[in-house]
Design an enzyme around this catalytic site. Structure first.
Site, PDB file in Angstrom:
ATOM      1  CG  PHE A   1      -1.849   1.184   1.288  1.00  0.00           C
ATOM      2  CD1 PHE A   1      -2.866   1.304   0.362  1.00  0.00           C
ATOM      3  CD2 PHE A   1      -1.732   2.145   2.284  1.00  0.00           C
ATOM      4  CE1 PHE A   1      -3.751   2.381   0.408  1.00  0.00           C
ATOM      5  CE2 PHE A   1      -2.615   3.209   2.347  1.00  0.00           C
ATOM      6  CZ  PHE A   1      -3.630   3.328   1.410  1.00  0.00           C
ATOM      7  N   GLY A   2       0.616   2.128  -0.970  1.00  0.00           N
ATOM      8  CA  GLY A   2       1.312   3.405  -1.035  1.00  0.00           C
ATOM      9  C   GLY A   2       0.376   4.541  -0.667  1.00  0.00           C
ATOM     10  CE1 TYR A   3       2.063   7.112   4.775  1.00  0.00           C
ATOM     11  CE2 TYR A   3       2.053   4.751   4.391  1.00  0.00           C
ATOM     12  CZ  TYR A   3       2.551   5.853   5.064  1.00  0.00           C
ATOM     13  OH  TYR A   3       3.547   5.695   6.001  1.00  0.00           O
ATOM     14  N   GLY A   4       2.027   7.803   0.143  1.00  0.00           N
ATOM     15  CA  GLY A   4       2.836   9.001  -0.076  1.00  0.00           C
ATOM     16  C   GLY A   4       3.232   9.064  -1.537  1.00  0.00           C
ATOM     17  CB  SER A   5       6.499   9.484  -3.220  1.00  0.00           C
ATOM     18  OG  SER A   5       7.211   8.438  -2.585  1.00  0.00           O
TER      19      SER A   5
ATOM     20  CD  GLU B   1       9.482   4.088   2.214  1.00  0.00           C
ATOM     21  OE1 GLU B   1       9.633   5.034   3.010  1.00  0.00           O
ATOM     22  OE2 GLU B   1       9.026   4.246   1.074  1.00  0.00           O
TER      23      GLU B   1
END
Length: 242
Positions: A50-54, A131
């Site tokens: 799941f991506g929620y930034g870039s 990350e």
């Protein structure tokens, strides 16, 4: 004598007709799907990120599918210092992390990526390194949206990277949006200007999820544009996923 033989025959028929079917049913239910108490039904070998930034607008790893959708029980906040991608050790920027919400139905919209089993180890190693500045892997439930006619619409177990409050780069929850904006305006890192990160994320949310309000993100964007009207506002070309 006849009744004893009849009883033995019935018992034999019962064993033959019932036991094989029972074993077959148990084998199918335990090996084909991983079923949790949250209604998730997906093959054991599926891995989703799941991506929620870039990662919403730019995935730097191979994937088989991507789906728009959301997770629940969190809020997105610019509470994490960036000393690599959008800032430096001397002049850190700000990027997003997720904070547990008191509202279990609070939604964070983002992008889900399905990773091929053959690429799983390489992709996770890549993301662990990417990350490394305070983020840890967590597993949550992802809800694909909108409904697709060609892809599964069931909730999925999904991995995300979350910067906890205990990590050294956590910037705290008490800074005003004005203070966060001032930090962002003067920061840049190996991935570009920090202000560009905010604008691209805000634009992605509007394009992918029109009508959904992310008040923290959109208010920060407004403040940044007030301070720097000519700031880089290159919008990502994003197509809405079914």
């Amino acid at each position: 004598m006849i009744s004893e033989k009849l009883g033995a025959l019935v018992n034999c028929i019962f064993k033959i007709s019932i036991k094989p079917n029972y074993r077959l049913c148990c084998k199918m239910s335990s090996s084909v799907h991983n079923i949790s108490n949250e209604g998730i039904v997906q093959p054991d070998n599926e891995t989703w990120i799941f991506g929620y930034g870039s990662l919403v607008w730019k995935a730097d790893f191979p994937y088989e599918e991507k789906r728009t959708g959301y997770i629940k029980g969190y809020i997105r906040r610019f509470f994490q210092n960036s000393i690599d991608h959008r800032g430096t050790h001397e002049n850190p920027g700000r990027v997003v992390t997720l904070i547990h919400s008191e509202n279990p139905d609070a939604k964070v919209w983002g992008m889900g990526y399905k990773i091929a089993e053959s690429n799983k180890t390489d992709v996770l190693n890549h993301l662990d390194h990417r990350e490394k500045n305070g983020y840890e892997r967590h597993k949550v439930v992802f809800y694909p949206y909108p409904v697709s006619e060609t892809q599964s619409n069931e909730p999925k177990s999904i991995l995300l990277y979350l910067a906890t409050k205990e990590n050294p780069s956590f910037a705290g929850e008490n800074d005003s949006l004005e203070k966060i904006a001032n930090q962002i305006l003067g920061a840049a890192g190996e991935s570009g200007r920090n202000v560009e990160y905010v604008f691209k994320l805000a634009d992605a949310m509007r394009q992918l999820y029109p009508g959904e309000d992310d008040d923290h993100l959109f208010e920060l964007e407004r403040i940044l544009k007030t301070h720097d009207p000519n700031a880089c506002d290159s919008r990502p070309q994003l197509m809405k996923e079914g």
